[in-house]
Design an enzyme around this catalytic site. Structure first.
Site, PDB file in Angstrom:
ATOM      1  N   GLU A 141       6.111 -10.002  -8.462  1.00  0.00           N
ATOM      2  CA  GLU A 141       4.774  -9.477  -8.140  1.00  0.00           C
ATOM      3  C   GLU A 141       4.379  -8.382  -9.122  1.00  0.00           C
ATOM      4  O   GLU A 141       5.237  -7.710  -9.692  1.00  0.00           O
ATOM      5  CB  GLU A 141       4.782  -8.886  -6.720  1.00  0.00           C
ATOM      6  N   ASP A 142       3.099  -8.201  -9.280  1.00  0.00           N
ATOM      7  CA  ASP A 142       2.610  -7.087 -10.095  1.00  0.00           C
ATOM      8  C   ASP A 142       2.710  -5.768  -9.336  1.00  0.00           C
ATOM      9  O   ASP A 142       3.169  -4.765  -9.857  1.00  0.00           O
ATOM     10  CB  ASP A 142       1.159  -7.346 -10.543  1.00  0.00           C
ATOM     11  N   ARG A 166      -7.213  -6.704 -17.386  1.00  0.00           N
ATOM     12  CA  ARG A 166      -5.904  -7.352 -17.263  1.00  0.00           C
ATOM     13  C   ARG A 166      -5.154  -7.348 -18.594  1.00  0.00           C
ATOM     14  O   ARG A 166      -3.930  -7.316 -18.634  1.00  0.00           O
ATOM     15  CB  ARG A 166      -6.058  -8.815 -16.835  1.00  0.00           C
ATOM     16  N   PHE A 173      -5.497   3.679  -8.113  1.00  0.00           N
ATOM     17  CA  PHE A 173      -5.821   2.305  -8.479  1.00  0.00           C
ATOM     18  C   PHE A 173      -5.526   2.099  -9.963  1.00  0.00           C
ATOM     19  O   PHE A 173      -6.132   2.738 -10.819  1.00  0.00           O
ATOM     20  CB  PHE A 173      -7.276   1.974  -8.165  1.00  0.00           C
ATOM     21  N   ASP A 193       1.294  -3.159  -2.367  1.00  0.00           N
ATOM     22  CA  ASP A 193       0.387  -2.125  -1.881  1.00  0.00           C
ATOM     23  C   ASP A 193       0.589  -1.982  -0.368  1.00  0.00           C
ATOM     24  O   ASP A 193       1.551  -1.354   0.053  1.00  0.00           O
ATOM     25  CB  ASP A 193      -1.040  -2.552  -2.266  1.00  0.00           C
TER      26      ASP A 193
HETATM   27  P1  IMP Z   1      -1.345  -5.995  -0.347  1.00  0.00           P
HETATM   28  O1  IMP Z   1       0.075  -5.523  -0.634  1.00  0.00           O
HETATM   29  O2  IMP Z   1      -1.416  -7.131   0.602  1.00  0.00           O
HETATM   30  O3  IMP Z   1      -2.206  -4.837   0.071  1.00  0.00           O
HETATM   31  O4  IMP Z   1      -2.030  -6.545  -1.665  1.00  0.00           O
HETATM   32  C1  IMP Z   1      -1.475  -6.414  -2.897  1.00  0.00           C
HETATM   33  C2  IMP Z   1      -2.446  -6.963  -3.915  1.00  0.00           C
HETATM   34  O5  IMP Z   1      -3.598  -6.101  -4.021  1.00  0.00           O
HETATM   35  C3  IMP Z   1      -1.811  -6.961  -5.285  1.00  0.00           C
HETATM   36  O6  IMP Z   1      -1.131  -8.160  -5.553  1.00  0.00           O
HETATM   37  C4  IMP Z   1      -3.005  -6.734  -6.182  1.00  0.00           C
HETATM   38  O7  IMP Z   1      -3.620  -7.961  -6.483  1.00  0.00           O
HETATM   39  C5  IMP Z   1      -3.952  -5.893  -5.357  1.00  0.00           C
HETATM   40  N1  IMP Z   1      -3.793  -4.455  -5.692  1.00  0.00           N
HETATM   41  C6  IMP Z   1      -3.269  -3.481  -4.932  1.00  0.00           C
HETATM   42  N2  IMP Z   1      -3.289  -2.285  -5.539  1.00  0.00           N
HETATM   43  C7  IMP Z   1      -3.833  -2.498  -6.758  1.00  0.00           C
HETATM   44  C8  IMP Z   1      -4.109  -1.640  -7.891  1.00  0.00           C
HETATM   45  O8  IMP Z   1      -3.847  -0.413  -7.924  1.00  0.00           O
HETATM   46  N3  IMP Z   1      -4.691  -2.240  -8.972  1.00  0.00           N
HETATM   47  C9  IMP Z   1      -4.995  -3.559  -9.013  1.00  0.00           C
HETATM   48  N4  IMP Z   1      -4.735  -4.402  -7.983  1.00  0.00           N
HETATM   49  C10 IMP Z   1      -4.169  -3.879  -6.863  1.00  0.00           C
HETATM   50 MG    MG Z   2      -0.842  -9.787  -6.855  1.00  0.00          MG
END
Ligand code: IMP
Ligand code: MG
Length: 175
Positions: free
Chosen positions: A97-98, A163, A150, A101
């Site tokens: 994963e990138d 990106r 962010f 969050d």
């Molecule tokens: P979550 O963990 O379900 O809230 O969602 C995670 C996804 O939200 C990640 O895979 C990203 O695509 C997006 N995301 C969360 N924080 C960031 C950020 O700081 N920058 C860009 N995308 C983010």
């Molecule tokens: Mg993602």
């Protein structure tokens, strides 16, 4: 105000961290093969660089998910927009994963993938924002823990922009 990007981790710092992760993963999986799962689109830069730093046999597959939400946060109900091409049964799977969050998307995704009976399944993320966590997710490999900001670059976008930045930065000047 125009958007500006403040560097959080330089290209060199990210490259060094990815190399470290690749070395650690290669040691931990010594004697095995590893099946990398890239969650599109954000993880694509990371998975490519990571794969090049892993010294054991690697296979790769890609999936794309979108989560239904109110626009500002994910609901955790995930729609698979593009599924994996290959079965996971018997494979040693590493989900790449990138960023983690709230953890909502990933916890739902891991639940779906676990039903496909991999031999093992671990999670590797380049970035982690632990202070934002709503759902508990076990992260096995983390590049950098970051505060609640962010970030963009190295695959991460802000409204589909940035990106392609080779470093990770914070967008400034947005409302
Ligand atoms: P979550 O963990 O379900 O809230 O969602 C995670 C996804 O939200 C990640 O895979 C990203 O695509 C997006 N995301 C969360 N924080 C960031 C950020 O700081 N920058 C860009 N995308 C983010
Ligand atoms: Mg993602």
């Amino acid at each position: 105000m125009a958007e500006r990007i403040k560097v959080m981790f330089s290209e060199e710092e990210v490259a060094q961290k990815v190399e470290e992760l690749g070395r650690k993963i290669s040691e931990d999986y010594a004697g095995k093969e590893i099946h990398l799962i890239c969650v599109l689109k954000g993880s694509v830069f990371f998975v490519c660089e990571l794969a090049k730093r892993i010294t054991i046999p690697v296979s790769m597959d890609f999936m794309s998910v979108s989560s239904y939400g109110d626009g500002t946060s994910s609901s955790g109900v995930v729609k698979i927009a593009k599924d994996l091409d290959e079965a996971l049964e018997g494979k040693d799977v590493l989900v790449v994963e990138d960023i983690v969050d709230t953890g909502r998307t990933l916890s739902y995704l891991l639940e779906i993938l676990a039903k496909r009976k991999p031999n093992s399944m671990k999670l590797c993320t380049l970035l982690d924002k632990p202070s934002r966590r709503v759902v508990d997710v076990k992260v096995d490999y983390t590049g950098f823990q970051i505060p609640d900001e962010f970030v963009v670059g190295y695959g991460l976008d802000y409204a589909q922009k940035y990106r392609n930045l080779p470093y990770i930065g914070v967008v400034e000047g947005v409302e």
